[in-house]
Design a protein around this motif. Structure first.
Motif, mmCIF file in Angstrom:
data_model
loop_
_atom_site.group_PDB
_atom_site.id
_atom_site.type_symbol
_atom_site.label_atom_id
_atom_site.label_comp_id
_atom_site.label_asym_id
_atom_site.label_seq_id
_atom_site.Cartn_x
_atom_site.Cartn_y
_atom_site.Cartn_z
ATOM 1 N N PRO A 23 0.824 -1.215 0.000
ATOM 2 C CA PRO A 23 0.000 0.000 0.000
ATOM 3 C C PRO A 23 0.856 1.264 0.000
ATOM 4 O O PRO A 23 2.028 1.245 0.371
ATOM 5 C CB PRO A 23 -0.803 -0.113 1.294
ATOM 6 C CG PRO A 23 0.009 -1.001 2.171
ATOM 7 C CD PRO A 23 0.742 -1.946 1.262
ATOM 8 N N LEU A 24 0.237 2.365 -0.399
ATOM 9 C CA LEU A 24 0.891 3.673 -0.383
ATOM 10 C C LEU A 24 0.452 4.447 0.851
ATOM 11 O O LEU A 24 -0.686 4.320 1.303
ATOM 12 C CB LEU A 24 0.513 4.479 -1.625
ATOM 13 C CG LEU A 24 1.012 3.950 -2.955
ATOM 14 C CD1 LEU A 24 0.411 4.755 -4.098
ATOM 15 C CD2 LEU A 24 2.523 3.980 -3.011
ATOM 16 N N TRP A 25 1.369 5.234 1.387
ATOM 17 C CA TRP A 25 1.071 6.120 2.506
ATOM 18 C C TRP A 25 1.521 7.525 2.144
ATOM 19 O O TRP A 25 2.580 7.718 1.549
ATOM 20 C CB TRP A 25 1.798 5.682 3.778
ATOM 21 C CG TRP A 25 1.340 4.374 4.302
ATOM 22 C CD1 TRP A 25 0.203 4.113 5.030
ATOM 23 C CD2 TRP A 25 2.005 3.118 4.152
ATOM 24 N NE1 TRP A 25 0.127 2.781 5.321
ATOM 25 C CE2 TRP A 25 1.215 2.140 4.794
ATOM 26 C CE3 TRP A 25 3.167 2.715 3.510
ATOM 27 C CZ2 TRP A 25 1.570 0.807 4.837
ATOM 28 C CZ3 TRP A 25 3.515 1.380 3.547
ATOM 29 C CH2 TRP A 25 2.721 0.443 4.210
ATOM 30 N N TRP A 26 0.742 8.498 2.538
ATOM 31 C CA TRP A 26 1.074 9.915 2.386
ATOM 32 C C TRP A 26 1.143 10.464 3.796
ATOM 33 O O TRP A 26 0.185 10.385 4.561
ATOM 34 C CB TRP A 26 -0.029 10.611 1.582
ATOM 35 C CG TRP A 26 0.240 12.038 1.273
ATOM 36 C CD1 TRP A 26 1.164 12.512 0.377
ATOM 37 C CD2 TRP A 26 -0.418 13.180 1.810
ATOM 38 N NE1 TRP A 26 1.105 13.882 0.341
ATOM 39 C CE2 TRP A 26 0.150 14.316 1.215
ATOM 40 C CE3 TRP A 26 -1.426 13.353 2.748
ATOM 41 C CZ2 TRP A 26 -0.259 15.608 1.513
ATOM 42 C CZ3 TRP A 26 -1.833 14.644 3.054
ATOM 43 C CH2 TRP A 26 -1.253 15.745 2.438
ATOM 44 N N ARG A 27 2.328 10.957 4.176
ATOM 45 C CA ARG A 27 2.526 11.389 5.561
ATOM 46 C C ARG A 27 3.511 12.548 5.605
ATOM 47 O O ARG A 27 4.283 12.764 4.661
ATOM 48 C CB ARG A 27 3.046 10.222 6.401
ATOM 49 C CG ARG A 27 4.413 9.722 5.946
ATOM 50 C CD ARG A 27 5.013 8.758 6.947
ATOM 51 N NE ARG A 27 6.245 8.159 6.498
ATOM 52 C CZ ARG A 27 7.451 8.759 6.540
ATOM 53 N NH1 ARG A 27 7.588 9.985 6.990
ATOM 54 N NH2 ARG A 27 8.540 8.118 6.122
ATOM 55 N N HIS A 64 5.061 16.755 2.687
ATOM 56 C CA HIS A 64 4.716 15.342 2.892
ATOM 57 C C HIS A 64 5.546 14.458 1.967
ATOM 58 O O HIS A 64 6.124 14.943 0.989
ATOM 59 C CB HIS A 64 3.232 15.113 2.630
ATOM 60 C CG HIS A 64 2.352 15.578 3.734
ATOM 61 N ND1 HIS A 64 2.214 16.904 4.073
ATOM 62 C CD2 HIS A 64 1.575 14.891 4.591
ATOM 63 C CE1 HIS A 64 1.395 17.014 5.083
ATOM 64 N NE2 HIS A 64 0.980 15.800 5.423
ATOM 65 N N VAL A 65 5.573 13.183 2.293
ATOM 66 C CA VAL A 65 6.226 12.192 1.439
ATOM 67 C C VAL A 65 5.211 11.110 1.083
ATOM 68 O O VAL A 65 4.280 10.836 1.850
ATOM 69 C CB VAL A 65 7.467 11.558 2.118
ATOM 70 C CG1 VAL A 65 8.565 12.587 2.299
ATOM 71 C CG2 VAL A 65 7.111 10.905 3.441
ATOM 72 N N LEU A 66 5.394 10.524 -0.096
ATOM 73 C CA LEU A 66 4.611 9.383 -0.533
ATOM 74 C C LEU A 66 5.505 8.170 -0.396
ATOM 75 O O LEU A 66 6.624 8.160 -0.929
ATOM 76 C CB LEU A 66 4.169 9.567 -1.989
ATOM 77 C CG LEU A 66 3.303 8.453 -2.573
ATOM 78 C CD1 LEU A 66 1.949 8.404 -1.869
ATOM 79 C CD2 LEU A 66 3.132 8.655 -4.069
ATOM 80 N N THR A 67 5.044 7.165 0.355
ATOM 81 C CA THR A 67 5.879 5.998 0.633
ATOM 82 C C THR A 67 5.139 4.712 0.295
ATOM 83 O O THR A 67 3.909 4.687 0.218
ATOM 84 C CB THR A 67 6.293 5.929 2.120
ATOM 85 O OG1 THR A 67 5.144 5.639 2.912
ATOM 86 C CG2 THR A 67 6.924 7.218 2.590
ATOM 87 N N ASP A 68 5.917 3.666 0.101
ATOM 88 C CA ASP A 68 5.373 2.311 0.026
ATOM 89 C C ASP A 68 6.144 1.477 1.040
ATOM 90 O O ASP A 68 6.868 2.038 1.880
ATOM 91 C CB ASP A 68 5.430 1.751 -1.405
ATOM 92 C CG ASP A 68 6.840 1.462 -1.895
ATOM 93 O OD1 ASP A 68 7.826 1.685 -1.153
ATOM 94 O OD2 ASP A 68 6.977 1.014 -3.050
ATOM 95 N N GLU A 69 6.022 0.161 0.979
ATOM 96 C CA GLU A 69 6.699 -0.688 1.965
ATOM 97 C C GLU A 69 8.216 -0.671 1.845
ATOM 98 O O GLU A 69 8.912 -1.072 2.776
ATOM 99 C CB GLU A 69 6.182 -2.125 1.857
ATOM 100 C CG GLU A 69 4.752 -2.265 2.318
ATOM 101 C CD GLU A 69 4.209 -3.669 2.162
ATOM 102 O OE1 GLU A 69 4.862 -4.505 1.513
ATOM 103 O OE2 GLU A 69 3.115 -3.918 2.690
ATOM 104 N N GLN A 70 8.753 -0.223 0.706
ATOM 105 C CA GLN A 70 10.204 -0.195 0.525
ATOM 106 C C GLN A 70 10.825 1.165 0.841
ATOM 107 O O GLN A 70 12.039 1.290 0.852
ATOM 108 C CB GLN A 70 10.567 -0.596 -0.905
ATOM 109 C CG GLN A 70 10.260 -2.031 -1.197
ATOM 110 C CD GLN A 70 10.661 -2.438 -2.608
ATOM 111 O OE1 GLN A 70 11.123 -1.632 -3.409
ATOM 112 N NE2 GLN A 70 10.487 -3.705 -2.915
ATOM 113 N N GLY A 71 10.025 2.177 1.070
ATOM 114 C CA GLY A 71 10.589 3.475 1.409
ATOM 115 C C GLY A 71 9.900 4.619 0.708
ATOM 116 O O GLY A 71 8.798 4.481 0.157
ATOM 117 N N ILE A 72 10.569 5.756 0.702
ATOM 118 C CA ILE A 72 9.993 6.975 0.141
ATOM 119 C C ILE A 72 10.070 6.940 -1.383
ATOM 120 O O ILE A 72 11.132 6.730 -1.958
ATOM 121 C CB ILE A 72 10.713 8.220 0.697
ATOM 122 C CG1 ILE A 72 10.458 8.319 2.205
ATOM 123 C CG2 ILE A 72 10.243 9.488 -0.020
ATOM 124 C CD1 ILE A 72 11.185 9.447 2.893
#
Length: 107
Positions: A23-27, A64-72
């Motif tokens: 999944p993607l995260w925006w934080r 903010h950064v957009l990340t997945d399970e492998q990093g930014i």
């Protein structure tokens, strides 16, 4: 479907969707965050990217950064990573876009 136009702006970036991990995260970015920027060997602190872009300390809190399970994947509005690049073999594209909202001035 026809050819895809690759978007390259400060507010939008394209990724090869098949190379996104989970999944993607925006934080909000954090002090120890690192990214492997496109065109560079190795990683770089997000704080250094913001310093090089001359982002003042007050504005940094809103980045903010957009990340997945492998990093930014993307320091939103500034730099993307060297993973998930679009190639001729890419079959699915993820377009990530940010929009800025006008914030109230504090006096």
């Amino acid at each position: 479907t026809g050819p895809v136009q690759i978007v390259r702006t400060a507010t939008s970036v394209c990724f090869a969707a098949d190379h996104i991990a989970g999944p993607l995260w925006w934080r909000p970015w954090q002090d120890a965050d690192r990214i492997e920027p496109l065109g560079m060997n190795g990683s770089m602190l997000v704080s250094d990217i913001l310093t090089n872009a001359r982002v003042d300390h007050l504005r940094r809190r809103s980045i903010h950064v957009l990340t997945d399970e492998q990093g930014i994947l993307w320091v939103c509005g500034y730099r993307r990573c060297d993973r998930a690049l679009i190639t001729r073999k890419t079959t699915r594209v993820l377009l990530a876009t940010i929009s800025q909202t006008k914030t109230e001035e504090f006096r």
